[in-house]
Write an enzyme that holds these catalytic residues in place. Structure first.
Site, PDB file in Angstrom:
ATOM      1  N   ASP A   7       0.941  -1.093  -0.004  1.00 18.34           N
ATOM      2  CA  ASP A   7       0.074  -0.176   0.215  1.00 18.34           C
ATOM      3  C   ASP A   7       0.722   1.129   0.415  1.00 18.34           C
ATOM      4  O   ASP A   7       0.918   1.956   1.341  1.00 18.34           O
ATOM      5  CB  ASP A   7      -0.689  -0.242   1.560  1.00 18.34           C
ATOM      6  CG  ASP A   7      -1.872   1.363   1.767  1.00 18.34           C
ATOM      7  OD1 ASP A   7      -2.045   1.119   0.209  1.00 18.34           O
ATOM      8  OD2 ASP A   7      -1.817   1.476   2.142  1.00 18.34           O
ATOM      9  N   GLU A  68      -0.870  -1.172  -4.745  1.00 20.31           N
ATOM     10  CA  GLU A  68      -2.366  -0.700  -5.451  1.00 20.31           C
ATOM     11  C   GLU A  68      -1.693   0.101  -6.201  1.00 20.31           C
ATOM     12  O   GLU A  68      -1.484   1.026  -6.374  1.00 20.31           O
ATOM     13  CB  GLU A  68      -2.309   0.199  -4.082  1.00 20.31           C
ATOM     14  CG  GLU A  68      -4.052   0.932  -3.874  1.00 20.31           C
ATOM     15  CD  GLU A  68      -4.358   1.268  -2.659  1.00 20.31           C
ATOM     16  OE1 GLU A  68      -5.341   0.327  -2.220  1.00 20.31           O
ATOM     17  OE2 GLU A  68      -4.671   3.351  -2.724  1.00 20.31           O
ATOM     18  N   ASP A 141      -2.808   0.835   6.684  1.00 22.33           N
ATOM     19  CA  ASP A 141      -1.911   0.591   5.353  1.00 22.33           C
ATOM     20  C   ASP A 141      -1.319  -0.687   5.567  1.00 22.33           C
ATOM     21  O   ASP A 141      -1.194  -1.244   4.505  1.00 22.33           O
ATOM     22  CB  ASP A 141      -0.505   1.525   6.049  1.00 22.33           C
ATOM     23  CG  ASP A 141      -1.107   3.506   5.929  1.00 22.33           C
ATOM     24  OD1 ASP A 141      -1.309   3.095   5.065  1.00 22.33           O
ATOM     25  OD2 ASP A 141      -1.334   3.357   7.022  1.00 22.33           O
TER      26      ASP A 141
END
Length: 185
Positions: A7, A68, A141
């Protein structure tokens, strides 16, 4: 298959390693958050993210890195930092010949919760259940990085099957390059 989920972010970059495969439940291997001070130079912060993620790649030897896909947000500065962090992660993987898969936030949410617009709390709850963890991964996260890894574990077999069934488009013929012209001086 071992997936390193990332992330991306400059202040907090979530990194999660998950094992899994056909007929096997996902299993947590490692989770961490790389933190960089907001008052440091961006180049130094990117270097720190790269070095820490590279160390995890070298230690855990993932088969693939799931990152991501950056979407536009209201804050351009945040988008830039996120995109830059994603770039150094992709570069680190490429240097190690590890494939990189990109997943949108809605793909990740749908994969782990069944709802492409799930909130962070729902994603964290499902990650905790799917990995059979005693405590919720924190901060968000960390949970998001694990969700990315789980998403890739579950989506990649179907993506591979679809790719095998989809005929490749014929290559377009292109004109040969124009001859180089030298200018006399």
């Amino acid at each position: 298959m071992r997936v390193l989920g990332v992330d991306p972010g400059l202040t907090r970059c979530g990194v999660g390693v998950v094992d899994g495969g056909a007929g096997k439940p996902p299993r947590l291997v490692h989770v961490d958050v790389v933190r960089t001070p907001a008052d440091h130079d961006i180049a130094v912060r990117l270097l720190q993210v790269a070095e820490e993620v590279e160390a995890m790649m070298d230690t855990y030897k993932p088969d693939v890195v799931a990152v991501e896909r950056v979407f536009s947000q209201q804050n351009v500065r945040t988008v830039m930092g996120t995109a830059q962090a994603a770039g150094v992660v992709a570069l680190a993987a490429a240097r190690r010949h590890i494939p990189v898969a990109w997943h949108t936030p809605s793909e990740v949410k749908a994969a782990v919760s069944g709802n492409g617009s799930a909130d962070k709390a729902q994603v964290t709850t499902m990650v905790t259940r799917l990995l059979r963890l005693d405590t919720r991964p924190k901060p968000a996260d960390a949970a998001d990085a694990l969700a990315l890894a789980i998403c890739h574990l579950w989506r990649s077999p179907m993506q591979a099957k679809l790719a095998a069934l989809t005929p490749t488009a014929p290559r377009r013929r292109t004109a040969p390059p124009a001859p180089a012209v030298r200018v006399a001086r």
